[in-house]
Scaffold this motif. Structure first.
Motif, PDB file in Angstrom:
ATOM      1  N   LEU A  35       0.630  -1.352  -0.043  1.00 23.62           N
ATOM      2  CA  LEU A  35      -0.139  -0.266  -0.176  1.00 23.62           C
ATOM      3  C   LEU A  35       0.972   1.508  -0.174  1.00 23.62           C
ATOM      4  O   LEU A  35       0.205   2.390  -0.369  1.00 23.62           O
ATOM      5  CB  LEU A  35      -0.875   0.019   1.150  1.00 23.62           C
ATOM      6  N   PRO A  46      -1.750  -4.856   2.989  1.00 22.41           N
ATOM      7  CA  PRO A  46      -3.143  -5.264   3.329  1.00 22.41           C
ATOM      8  C   PRO A  46      -3.157  -6.437   4.160  1.00 22.41           C
ATOM      9  O   PRO A  46      -2.464  -7.602   3.508  1.00 22.41           O
ATOM     10  CB  PRO A  46      -3.666  -5.079   1.905  1.00 22.41           C
ATOM     11  N   LYS A  50      -7.613  -4.621   7.015  1.00 21.38           N
ATOM     12  CA  LYS A  50      -6.699  -3.712   7.810  1.00 21.38           C
ATOM     13  C   LYS A  50      -5.399  -3.679   7.124  1.00 21.38           C
ATOM     14  O   LYS A  50      -5.396  -4.441   6.059  1.00 21.38           O
ATOM     15  CB  LYS A  50      -6.602  -4.277   9.149  1.00 21.38           C
ATOM     16  N   ALA A  51      -4.602  -3.032   7.578  1.00 20.91           N
ATOM     17  CA  ALA A  51      -3.089  -3.082   7.001  1.00 20.91           C
ATOM     18  C   ALA A  51      -2.106  -3.031   8.076  1.00 20.91           C
ATOM     19  O   ALA A  51      -2.216  -2.698   9.105  1.00 20.91           O
ATOM     20  CB  ALA A  51      -2.921  -1.551   6.052  1.00 20.91           C
ATOM     21  N   LYS A 156      -7.755  -0.109   6.930  1.00 12.96           N
ATOM     22  CA  LYS A 156      -7.483   0.530   5.453  1.00 12.96           C
ATOM     23  C   LYS A 156      -8.008   1.820   5.105  1.00 12.96           C
ATOM     24  O   LYS A 156      -7.248   2.706   4.490  1.00 12.96           O
ATOM     25  CB  LYS A 156      -8.060  -0.441   4.567  1.00 12.96           C
TER      26      LYS A 156
END
Length: 340
Positions: A35, A46, A50-51, A156
């Motif tokens: 990302l 990712p 969520k990341a 995210k």
């Protein structure tokens, strides 16, 4: 004139070295979905909705000060801080870290003291130290080196990269505790070689503290105040950890904008003393944090509310604003302006 390059650290050569390394590694970003590219304070990958944020860093030549003082119970805090403060910059909450201790030869007592600092930093940051590596490397390492790699997580849709920053946005600066963990090659040259001071001498600009005590002050941890404002309904546009490179770290956030920093608080005595050793002002603000260790960028209408919230848990003030010109203008503590 005393400069960073004269003290053994060439910032421009270091930047070129990093660029060469990163350019070779960049194709690996195609192996997985990523990302953020290299160059930001932390990388993001990712994982569902969520990341995961990752960052790695070390204590650097501040370790030499610990050795001079034979005091090792704070460098672990520096290790934690350098990693978790970077993770915060993408809007992520740090959750865990692994450490790497490389030694010339094992020293159980010193390792125990280092661990005390790691525990203190982890507790203050609310992270778990979930593993690590200790390596004995005679012939490669002299005494020891300490580094860490940390992870954090963020939804995210709450990732902060700086892409939304625009002209007129406000810069809020969070006070540093001192030099933190950057610029020690220059600091040592100015203090020990140029000024001729010893580690247990009183700091001339503040006789209430010794040179060693000032230089070994731990890097400030910004996890609590930053995580607190991230959980509120504020429009946080950018977050920057002011480390090596000083305020030029702001350039990591977004291309095509600049910053006018014209309301900095008075820097700590240690910075003034180093400056007195014939170090150019432009060098000072490029190498050191000069009293501000972290910057939060917000829209003008949110500045006062964010500032009020930050000041509940730390010391913060409005230090400047975003400008359209692609440059950084700083009003120094001498009252003059410098530009990068």
């Amino acid at each position: 004139m005393v400069t960073y390059s004269e003290s053994g650290v060439d910032i421009d050569l270091e930047a070129l070295t990093v660029s060469k390394l990163a350019s070779k590694l960049k194709p690996t970003l195609n192996n997985r979905e990523v990302l953020t590219e290299s160059g930001h304070f932390a990388a993001l990958v990712p994982l569902g909705d969520k990341a995961i944020a990752m960052s790695t860093d070390g204590v650097g030549s501040k370790i030499l000060i610990a050795e001079m003082m034979n005091k090792y119970d704070t460098v672990g805090i520096d290790c934690i801080a350098m990693v978790v403060n970077d993770i915060l910059c993408v809007g992520a909450e740090p959750i865990a870290l692994v450490d790497y201790l490389a030694v010339e030869k094992p020293d159980p007592d010193r390792a125990e003291k280092i661990a005390e600092g790691l525990v203190k930093g982890a507790n203050e940051s609310n992270i778990a130290i979930i593993g690590g590596e200790t390596a004995s490397l005679p012939g490669i390492i002299k005494d020891f080196d300490l580094a860490g790699t940390g992870i954090g997580y963020v939804d995210k849709d709450r990732i902060i990269t700086g892409s939304e920053i625009e002209e007129g946005d406000i810069l809020i600066g969070l006070r540093s505790s001192g030099i933190h963990s950057n610029g020690y090659s220059l600091a040592r040259k100015a203090i020990f070689e140029k000024a001729g001071l010893k580690i247990d001498d009183a700091l001339p600009t503040n006789p209430n503290i010794t040179v060693g005590e000032e230089l070994l002050k731990p890097t400030k941890l910004y996890v609590k105040p930053i995580v607190n404002i991230l959980k509120k309904d504020f429009n946080i546009k950018g977050l920057a950890h002011i480390t090596g490179g000083g305020f030029t770290n702001l350039n990591r956030l977004k291309d095509g904008i600049g910053f006018k920093i014209d309301n900095l608080p008075e820097p700590q005595d240690i910075f003034k003393f180093i400056y007195q050793q014939d170090v150019p002002l432009k060098e000072m603000y490029k190498v050191f944090n000069m009293g501000i260790g972290f910057v939060v960028i917000v829209p003008p209408k949110e500045a006062e509310n964010v500032l009020k919230e930050l000041n509940k848990t730390t010391e913060a003030s409005i230090i400047g604003k975003v400008i359209s010109e692609e440059k950084i203008i700083i009003k120094t503590f001498e009252g003059t302006e410098i530009e990068y």
